[in-house]
Scaffold this motif. Structure first.
Motif, mmCIF file in Angstrom:
data_model
loop_
_atom_site.group_PDB
_atom_site.id
_atom_site.type_symbol
_atom_site.label_atom_id
_atom_site.label_comp_id
_atom_site.label_asym_id
_atom_site.label_seq_id
_atom_site.Cartn_x
_atom_site.Cartn_y
_atom_site.Cartn_z
ATOM 1 N N TYR A 164 0.832 -1.213 0.000
ATOM 2 C CA TYR A 164 0.000 0.000 0.000
ATOM 3 C C TYR A 164 0.861 1.256 0.000
ATOM 4 N N LEU A 165 1.935 1.239 0.798
ATOM 5 C CA LEU A 165 2.830 2.397 0.864
ATOM 6 C C LEU A 165 3.511 2.636 -0.480
ATOM 7 N N VAL A 166 3.883 1.573 -1.161
ATOM 8 C CA VAL A 166 4.530 1.705 -2.475
ATOM 9 C C VAL A 166 3.585 2.365 -3.473
ATOM 10 N N THR A 167 2.329 1.928 -3.499
ATOM 11 C CA THR A 167 1.366 2.517 -4.443
ATOM 12 C C THR A 167 1.091 3.985 -4.116
ATOM 13 N N LYS A 168 0.964 4.316 -2.829
ATOM 14 C CA LYS A 168 0.695 5.706 -2.457
ATOM 15 C C LYS A 168 1.882 6.611 -2.770
ATOM 16 N N MET A 169 3.089 6.111 -2.546
ATOM 17 C CA MET A 169 4.264 6.921 -2.851
ATOM 18 C C MET A 169 4.403 7.150 -4.349
ATOM 19 N N ASN A 170 4.037 6.159 -5.156
ATOM 20 C CA ASN A 170 4.093 6.342 -6.611
ATOM 21 C C ASN A 170 3.056 7.350 -7.089
ATOM 22 N N ASP A 171 1.949 7.493 -6.352
ATOM 23 C CA ASP A 171 0.939 8.489 -6.712
ATOM 24 C C ASP A 171 1.309 9.880 -6.222
ATOM 25 N N ILE A 172 1.853 9.960 -5.006
ATOM 26 C CA ILE A 172 2.096 11.263 -4.386
ATOM 27 C C ILE A 172 3.429 11.856 -4.826
ATOM 28 N N ALA A 173 4.489 11.066 -4.740
ATOM 29 C CA ALA A 173 5.838 11.565 -5.052
ATOM 30 C C ALA A 173 6.548 10.567 -5.967
ATOM 31 N N PRO A 174 6.159 10.479 -7.238
ATOM 32 C CA PRO A 174 6.778 9.476 -8.119
ATOM 33 C C PRO A 174 8.253 9.724 -8.383
ATOM 34 N N ASN A 175 8.646 10.979 -8.539
ATOM 35 C CA ASN A 175 10.055 11.273 -8.824
ATOM 36 C C ASN A 175 10.945 11.011 -7.614
ATOM 37 N N LEU A 176 10.474 11.406 -6.432
ATOM 38 C CA LEU A 176 11.249 11.134 -5.217
ATOM 39 C C LEU A 176 11.350 9.634 -4.961
ATOM 40 N N THR A 177 10.285 8.893 -5.284
ATOM 41 C CA THR A 177 10.302 7.436 -5.092
ATOM 42 C C THR A 177 11.285 6.771 -6.029
ATOM 43 N N SER A 178 11.279 7.156 -7.291
ATOM 44 C CA SER A 178 12.207 6.548 -8.244
ATOM 45 C C SER A 178 13.655 6.947 -7.969
ATOM 46 N N LEU A 179 13.857 8.070 -7.287
ATOM 47 C CA LEU A 179 15.223 8.516 -6.979
ATOM 48 C C LEU A 179 15.788 7.817 -5.757
ATOM 49 N N ILE A 180 15.065 7.807 -4.650
ATOM 50 C CA ILE A 180 15.645 7.369 -3.379
ATOM 51 C C ILE A 180 14.910 6.175 -2.766
ATOM 52 N N GLY A 181 13.786 5.754 -3.334
ATOM 53 C CA GLY A 181 13.061 4.609 -2.810
ATOM 54 C C GLY A 181 11.830 5.011 -2.019
ATOM 55 N N GLU A 182 10.934 4.026 -1.815
ATOM 56 C CA GLU A 182 9.670 4.318 -1.143
ATOM 57 C C GLU A 182 9.856 4.580 0.348
ATOM 58 N N ILE A 183 10.652 3.748 1.023
ATOM 59 C CA ILE A 183 10.761 3.849 2.473
ATOM 60 C C ILE A 183 11.468 5.148 2.877
ATOM 61 N N VAL A 184 12.611 5.425 2.264
ATOM 62 C CA VAL A 184 13.360 6.630 2.625
ATOM 63 C C VAL A 184 12.576 7.887 2.239
ATOM 64 N N GLY A 185 11.938 7.856 1.070
ATOM 65 C CA GLY A 185 11.130 9.006 0.663
ATOM 66 C C GLY A 185 9.955 9.242 1.596
ATOM 67 N N ALA A 186 9.297 8.165 2.034
ATOM 68 C CA ALA A 186 8.175 8.319 2.967
ATOM 69 C C ALA A 186 8.661 8.840 4.315
ATOM 70 N N ARG A 187 9.832 8.405 4.758
ATOM 71 C CA ARG A 187 10.358 8.906 6.033
ATOM 72 C C ARG A 187 10.724 10.386 5.943
ATOM 73 N N LEU A 188 11.225 10.816 4.810
ATOM 74 C CA LEU A 188 11.521 12.237 4.635
ATOM 75 C C LEU A 188 10.245 13.077 4.679
ATOM 76 N N ILE A 189 9.195 12.619 3.988
ATOM 77 C CA ILE A 189 7.920 13.340 4.000
ATOM 78 C C ILE A 189 7.331 13.355 5.404
ATOM 79 N N SER A 190 7.417 12.219 6.104
ATOM 80 C CA SER A 190 6.876 12.135 7.452
ATOM 81 C C SER A 190 7.627 13.049 8.417
ATOM 82 N N HIS A 191 8.932 13.095 8.293
ATOM 83 C CA HIS A 191 9.728 13.924 9.208
ATOM 84 C C HIS A 191 9.516 15.411 8.929
#
Length: 558
Positions: free
Chosen positions: A287-314
């Protein structure tokens, strides 16, 4: 100087006149004490004008404008009518007290009315807000509370712009829950190992994975009941038949103690809970992978779903992350180390949450800080593209990832990377090309019936040109390539042209062969433009004869 107060309430605009007050002589404490007493406050502040809002929608629009620091047309007209007029070239003998400095600056710019917003004015406005229902006779306290409540709800709904596909709050909650599940699953798995090791201690060394250990503990239950018949089931779970045989052999010679049936049931239930949590953790990650691809596709393809989600969360949200400079994004998650270094005047941290990226792990020890700074720069670009772009694409993220890869090669092998402007141009061209391809497919589907006859007509015209018997070659403009023909074309084409005489000559772009003189002039014009015109033999002979006659006439005159 007279002082007027502008108060924006939930029911309308109101203008108060404060007189008999000396801002210099009155301190804040005296103003606070006078504000609480209506008899004292009513003698210094009086209502000048009140303009109610026409509807709830009008109240919401006015409230949004005030919060954004915009003076609306209704507010401007209200102030023009009720405030004293200021003559051109002269200073105003009054000032306007406002609660919003941005609104005051725009009023001063447009209406040339001096505005002020200080502690003295705010205390007076607080008194106006406290006794507002007493100043207006027909306004009841219950009506004012209803208006405030309704406006508050509508204003909050208008401010929260809900977009189903780009809700970064879902990502923040998902990554928090994912981290919590990781901790809980690890602690519960260790509890299962310790609990079941009293009965079957040899199983810990054979199976290292927590999820597989819980599945085997649930399957085996009592080690004394384990036999060679269970080898196929164990091999299905482990994927290795040798390990399954090893478990069976270890169960026969196990040194563990026997457990009662009720203890085995509790171990089995707890193992099932751990398995359920692990399965839910896997679904949550998808679920997190799909949401990250919808919300921040470029950040996800650059640094990954987990690290990108942690950056947004922080950062709190994707917009907050986009507003962060690259230097701040680099040390997100390392605030304690940063402040400790600043306090002790030591070395500041090189990286925070981006340390978990695979790029930092692949870099050498001496280049980790340099690569972290470069990666933070690219993450900042990707987050801004994701936040402020209207279309969702991963082209920029992929190109930025290629840049980081090239930077790694530059640090290790010395290969010069591409410039950022070239990479961004390539990414932009790919995005535009994809958009054009999508538009082209839609046009092909819509105009499928009309494109086919057009192609056939072009083929027919090309055939008619190729079948021409004359040797004349004409260079034709691109815009009229399908319409211009030679004077020596076949009679069938000339008949078609005669039928279309009602059209303008510019659209037709044809040359009729009725007049030989007209044909020759048209050929001369084409010769000047295209420098490629070949004439008939008769026309050449005629032109040479004319030239000779002209020369003879000149000689005779001389």
């Amino acid at each position: 100087m007279a002082l007027y107060l502008l108060y924006e309430s939930a029911s309308g605009y109101s203008l108060f006149h404060a007189y008999g007050l000396d801002e210099i002589g009155q301190n804040t404490e005296a103003v606070k004490n006078s504000v609480l007493d209506l008899t004292r406050f009513g003698k210094t502040v009086k209502l000048e004008a009140f303009q109610p809002f026409s509807s709830a929608l009008d109240a919401l629009n006015q409230c949004n404008a005030v919060s954004e620091g915009i003076m609306t047309e209704e507010l401007g007209n209200f102030l023009r009518v009720n405030l004293p007029k200021v003559k051109e070239g002269k200073k105003a003998k009054f000032s306007l007290g406002v609660a919003e400095p941005k609104v005051g600056s725009q009023i001063q710019e447009v209406l040339k009315i001096p505005c002020q917003c200080n502690e003295f004015v705010l205390e007076l406005l607080r008194g106006v807000r406290l006794h507002f229902d007493r100043f207006i006779k027909d306004l009841k306290p219950a009506d004012l509370e209803k208006a405030q409540l309704g406006l508050g709800h509508s204003y909050s709904r208008a401010k929260v712009k809900f977009n189903v596909n780009r809700v970064d709050n879902m990502v923040i909650q998902a990554i928090f829950l994912l981290d919590t599940l990781d901790k809980d699953i690890n602690s519960f798995s260790m509890r299962v190992r310790e609990w079941y090791s009293w009965h079957f201690p040899e199983l810990v060394k054979i199976v290292n994975d927590n999820y597989l250990y819980a599945k085997i503990a649930k399957l085996v239950q009592n080690k004394s009941d384990l036999s060679e018949d269970h080898i196929p089931q164990l091999s299905d779970i482990l994927g290795d038949e040798d390990k399954a045989k090893e478990i069976v052999e270890a169960a026969k010679a196990s040194m563990g103690q026997e457990l009662s049936p009720i203890d085995l049931i509790n171990v089995q239930q707890f193992a099932q809970r751990v398995m359920d949590l692990s399965e839910y953790r896997r679904k949550l990650y998808e679920y997190l992978v799909t949401k990250m691809n919808d919300i921040a596709p470029n950040l996800t393809s650059l640094i990954g779903e987990i690290v990108g989600a942690r950056l947004i969360s922080h950062a709190g949200s994707l917009s907050n992350l986009a507003k962060c400079p690259a230097s701040t994004l680099q040390i997100l998650g390392a605030e304690k180390a940063l402040f400790r270094a600043l306090k002790t005047r030591g070395n500041t941290p090189k990286y925070g949450l981006i340390f978990h990226s695979s790029f930092i792990g692949r870099a050498s020890a001496r280049n980790k800080g340099r690569l972290a700074r470069y990666l933070a720069n690219k993450c900042s670009i990707a987050s801004r593209i994701d936040c402020f772009s209207d279309t969702s694409t991963t082209a920029f993220g992929e190109k930025l990832r290629e840049q980081v890869e090239e930077r790694l090669d530059f640090y290790d092998k010395g290969i010069a990377p591409r410039k950022n402007i070239d990479v961004m141009k390539a990414a932009l061209e790919s995005v535009l090309q994809n958009d054009q391809e999508g538009d082209g497919k839609e046009m092909d589907v819509e105009q499928a019936g009309t494109d086919v006859p057009a192609k056939k007509s072009k083929k027919k015209k090309k055939k008619s040109k190729s079948e021409a018997t004359d040797t004349e070659s004409m260079a034709v403009d691109k815009s009229t390539d399908d319409f211009k023909t030679d004077a020596s074309a076949e009679p069938s084409t000339e008949k078609k042209k005669k039928k279309k005489k009602h059209k303008s000559e510019q659209e037709q772009g044809t040359v009729t062969s009725d007049d030989a003189g007209d044909n020759s002039t048209a050929k001369k014009k084409k010769k000047k433009k295209n420098h490629e015109v070949s004439e008939d033999g008769d026309a050449e002979m005629a032109s040479e004869v004319k030239k000779k006659k002209k020369k003879k006439a000149k000689n005779v005159d001389e």
